[in-house]
Write a protein that holds these residues in place. Structure first.
Motif, PDB file in Angstrom:
ATOM      1  N   MET A 165       0.822  -1.207   0.000  1.00 49.54           N
ATOM      2  CA  MET A 165       0.000   0.000   0.000  1.00 49.54           C
ATOM      3  C   MET A 165       0.857   1.258   0.000  1.00 49.54           C
ATOM      4  SD  MET A 165      -3.342  -0.892   2.355  1.00 49.54           S
ATOM      5  CE  MET A 165      -2.493  -1.675   3.731  1.00 49.54           C
ATOM      6  N   PHE A 166       1.978   1.220   0.710  1.00 52.35           N
ATOM      7  CA  PHE A 166       2.880   2.378   0.725  1.00 52.35           C
ATOM      8  C   PHE A 166       3.434   2.645  -0.670  1.00 52.35           C
ATOM      9  CE2 PHE A 166       7.269   3.931   0.919  1.00 52.35           C
ATOM     10  CZ  PHE A 166       7.077   5.149   1.562  1.00 52.35           C
ATOM     11  N   PHE A 167       3.878   1.587  -1.356  1.00 50.03           N
ATOM     12  CA  PHE A 167       4.439   1.774  -2.690  1.00 50.03           C
ATOM     13  C   PHE A 167       3.386   2.257  -3.680  1.00 50.03           C
ATOM     14  CE2 PHE A 167       8.092  -0.826  -1.256  1.00 50.03           C
ATOM     15  CZ  PHE A 167       9.116  -0.027  -1.745  1.00 50.03           C
ATOM     16  N   LEU A 168       2.149   1.780  -3.549  1.00 49.14           N
ATOM     17  CA  LEU A 168       1.097   2.283  -4.425  1.00 49.14           C
ATOM     18  C   LEU A 168       0.855   3.766  -4.168  1.00 49.14           C
ATOM     19  CD1 LEU A 168      -1.198   1.861  -6.495  1.00 49.14           C
ATOM     20  CD2 LEU A 168      -2.703   1.451  -4.546  1.00 49.14           C
ATOM     21  N   ASP A 169       0.780   4.144  -2.912  1.00 45.93           N
ATOM     22  CA  ASP A 169       0.544   5.542  -2.574  1.00 45.93           C
ATOM     23  C   ASP A 169       1.629   6.434  -3.168  1.00 45.93           C
ATOM     24  OD1 ASP A 169      -1.082   7.433  -0.725  1.00 45.93           O
ATOM     25  OD2 ASP A 169       1.008   7.873  -0.220  1.00 45.93           O
ATOM     26  N   ARG A 170       2.884   5.995  -3.074  1.00 44.88           N
ATOM     27  CA  ARG A 170       3.984   6.768  -3.633  1.00 44.88           C
ATOM     28  C   ARG A 170       3.956   6.759  -5.158  1.00 44.88           C
ATOM     29  NH1 ARG A 170       4.889  10.598  -1.621  1.00 44.88           N
ATOM     30  NH2 ARG A 170       2.771  10.162  -0.965  1.00 44.88           N
ATOM     31  N   LEU A 171       3.602   5.626  -5.743  1.00 47.68           N
ATOM     32  CA  LEU A 171       3.544   5.536  -7.202  1.00 47.68           C
ATOM     33  C   LEU A 171       2.519   6.515  -7.762  1.00 47.68           C
ATOM     34  CD1 LEU A 171       3.657   2.398  -9.411  1.00 47.68           C
ATOM     35  CD2 LEU A 171       1.769   3.984  -9.716  1.00 47.68           C
ATOM     36  N   VAL A 172       1.329   6.534  -7.164  1.00 55.22           N
ATOM     37  CA  VAL A 172       0.274   7.422  -7.658  1.00 55.22           C
ATOM     38  C   VAL A 172       0.596   8.875  -7.342  1.00 55.22           C
ATOM     39  CG1 VAL A 172      -2.176   8.025  -7.409  1.00 55.22           C
ATOM     40  CG2 VAL A 172      -1.487   5.629  -7.539  1.00 55.22           C
ATOM     41  N   THR A 174       3.720  10.367  -6.844  1.00 53.81           N
ATOM     42  CA  THR A 174       4.996  10.999  -7.196  1.00 53.81           C
ATOM     43  C   THR A 174       5.543  10.646  -8.579  1.00 53.81           C
ATOM     44  OG1 THR A 174       6.282   9.198  -6.167  1.00 53.81           O
ATOM     45  CG2 THR A 174       5.644  11.047  -4.750  1.00 53.81           C
ATOM     46  N   THR A 175       4.968   9.686  -9.287  1.00 53.26           N
ATOM     47  CA  THR A 175       5.536   9.262 -10.564  1.00 53.26           C
ATOM     48  C   THR A 175       4.748   9.832 -11.748  1.00 53.26           C
ATOM     49  OG1 THR A 175       4.195   7.247 -10.735  1.00 53.26           O
ATOM     50  CG2 THR A 175       6.257   7.106  -9.482  1.00 53.26           C
ATOM     51  N   LYS A 176       5.350   9.737 -12.918  1.00 56.58           N
ATOM     52  CA  LYS A 176       4.678  10.192 -14.134  1.00 56.58           C
ATOM     53  C   LYS A 176       3.419   9.374 -14.398  1.00 56.58           C
ATOM     54  CE  LYS A 176       5.444  10.930 -19.090  1.00 56.58           C
ATOM     55  NZ  LYS A 176       6.415  10.822 -20.210  1.00 56.58           N
ATOM     56  N   LEU A 177       3.498   8.065 -14.193  1.00 55.42           N
ATOM     57  CA  LEU A 177       2.309   7.222 -14.354  1.00 55.42           C
ATOM     58  C   LEU A 177       1.226   7.639 -13.373  1.00 55.42           C
ATOM     59  CD1 LEU A 177       0.729   4.811 -15.435  1.00 55.42           C
ATOM     60  CD2 LEU A 177       2.026   3.343 -13.870  1.00 55.42           C
ATOM     61  N   GLY A 178       1.627   7.921 -12.145  1.00 61.91           N
ATOM     62  CA  GLY A 178       0.652   8.353 -11.151  1.00 61.91           C
ATOM     63  C   GLY A 178      -0.029   9.642 -11.544  1.00 61.91           C
ATOM     64  N   ARG A 306     -12.094  11.202  -4.392  1.00 60.48           N
ATOM     65  CA  ARG A 306     -11.134  12.187  -4.895  1.00 60.48           C
ATOM     66  C   ARG A 306      -9.834  11.529  -5.333  1.00 60.48           C
ATOM     67  NH1 ARG A 306      -7.360  13.951  -1.040  1.00 60.48           N
ATOM     68  NH2 ARG A 306      -7.602  12.951   0.984  1.00 60.48           N
ATOM     69  N   LEU A 307      -9.871  10.508  -6.168  1.00 61.45           N
ATOM     70  CA  LEU A 307      -8.651   9.909  -6.665  1.00 61.45           C
ATOM     71  C   LEU A 307      -7.772  10.935  -7.362  1.00 61.45           C
ATOM     72  CD1 LEU A 307      -6.906   7.394  -7.276  1.00 61.45           C
ATOM     73  CD2 LEU A 307      -8.187   7.142  -9.396  1.00 61.45           C
ATOM     74  N   GLY A 308      -8.387  11.821  -8.110  1.00 60.96           N
ATOM     75  CA  GLY A 308      -7.628  12.810  -8.858  1.00 60.96           C
ATOM     76  C   GLY A 308      -6.839  13.773  -7.989  1.00 60.96           C
ATOM     77  N   ARG A 309      -7.206  13.889  -6.695  1.00 65.29           N
ATOM     78  CA  ARG A 309      -6.490  14.801  -5.807  1.00 65.29           C
ATOM     79  C   ARG A 309      -6.010  14.055  -4.568  1.00 65.29           C
ATOM     80  NH1 ARG A 309     -11.148  16.955  -7.257  1.00 65.29           N
ATOM     81  NH2 ARG A 309     -12.109  16.621  -5.233  1.00 65.29           N
ATOM     82  N   ALA A 310      -5.814  12.715  -4.710  1.00 64.24           N
ATOM     83  CA  ALA A 310      -5.511  11.911  -3.546  1.00 64.24           C
ATOM     84  C   ALA A 310      -4.099  12.117  -3.038  1.00 64.24           C
ATOM     85  CB  ALA A 310      -5.711  10.421  -3.861  1.00 64.24           C
ATOM     86  N   ALA A 311      -3.236  12.648  -3.832  1.00 60.67           N
ATOM     87  CA  ALA A 311      -1.854  12.824  -3.379  1.00 60.67           C
ATOM     88  C   ALA A 311      -1.269  14.074  -3.991  1.00 60.67           C
ATOM     89  CB  ALA A 311      -1.035  11.598  -3.751  1.00 60.67           C
TER      90      ALA A 311
END
Length: 311
Positions: A165-172, A174-178, A306-311
């Motif tokens: 879950m931590f890696f998913l949160d960071r992926l979405v 902080t990354t270009k794919l996210g 709010r997936l679009g503003r989740a991080a």
């Protein structure tokens, strides 16, 4: 305390599966009801891979147990990702390109769900209510919290789920794919004008959600039930967890899964409730009553959509 640990164990697996529901809803605004069978396929894929390497799993050393955990998580994730990829290509993309109504997506998802459950039952002789070979010593106590033992398998499940879950949160976040996923969830037409490949983003979103569900399938099969129908009840509860936290919200799915797992484990076993009123057999009822109560007072879930503003 033992019930709380058990609740976190269950809730962490619900959260992993719920993330697949919430990711797909975020980018497509629809529920992938075949996601429970992606979870189930991950369990079978990991079983076949691990069994081919270590056999029935008895008398494993510490190093081999770590190898089993890594192999099981990776093989389950790969199986789930591949299954989700083909589901998106076969059951969803053709409908999306034809501008089909939402009802068509729902019917396609339900049909794919039944097909996969029956296919795996046929291929694997309907392994109903069987469990994985014993890969981890379920009696091993790592440490105690307030006198309650924390055993090896629940600890493995909880730590593995938290890491994923931590890696998913960071992926979405902080990354270009996210950023592509969040942009598509926020406004797909505008994202396309800004250079985001919508089809690739949706496909990759399915793959990510499928990988998490497949890894959860390995963990769930190791601890609980292993069969071609194993995805039905956990899938419904994971969907409930996604709605509870706020469908379309990544962190909401995590929180919703944990809360649902804790509630359904702790409440029926609480001393103030009393077994004469509510017993373990009422676990599923408790989980969904809590969901209903939350949605009555907060229809968008705990954290909102709010997936679009989740991080």
């Amino acid at each position: 305390m033992p019930y709380l640990i058990g609740g976190i164990e269950r809730g962490s697996m619900y959260a992993l599966v719920a993330l697949g529901y919430t990711l797909v809803y975020g980018v497509l605004q629809l529920i992938n009801f075949a996601h429970s069978e992606v979870f189930m396929s991950g369990a079978f894929g990991s079983y076949l891979a691990v069994h081919a390497v270590v056999g029935d799993g008895r008398d494993l050393s510490g190093f081999n147990s770590a190898l089993v955990l890594l192999l099981g998580l990776v093989s389950g994730a790969v199986t789930g990702a591949v299954m989700a990829f083909f589901l998106e290509r076969v059951a969803y993309r053709p409908l999306r390109r034809r501008g089909a109504p939402k009802l068509a997506f729902l019917i396609s998802a339900i049909g794919a769900s039944f097909f996969l459950a029956q296919l795996f039952g046929k291929l694997f002789n309907r392994l109903t209510n069987n469990t994985f070979p014993v890969y981890f010593n379920s009696d091993a106590v790592l440490f105690r919290i307030a006198g309650a033992p924390v055993r090896l398998l629940p600890a493995i499940i909880i730590v593995s789920a938290v890491v994923l879950m931590f890696f998913l949160d960071r992926l979405v976040g902080t990354t270009k794919l996210g950023r592509s996923i969040r942009a598509t969830a926020e406004d797909a037409p505008t994202a396309a004008l800004m250079g985001v490949d919508i089809d690739k983003t949706i496909s990759r979103t399915f793959i990510i959600g499928g990988a998490l569900a497949g890894a959860a399938g390995f963990l769930f099969g190791s601890a609980f039930v292993f069969s071609n129908t194993m995805g039905f009840i956990p899938g419904i509860k994971a969907f409930a967890a996604a709605v509870l936290g706020g469908i379309g919200n990544i962190r909401g799915a995590m929180i919703g899964g944990l809360l649902l797992g804790i509630a359904e484990t702790v409440i029926p076993s609480a001393p103030w409730v009393g077994t004469q009123w509510i017993g373990i057999q009422w676990t599923d009822v408790v989980a969904f009553v809590i969901l209903i109560l939350i949605l009555v007072f907060r229809p968008t879930g705990i954290l909102g959509e709010r997936l679009g503003r989740a991080a």
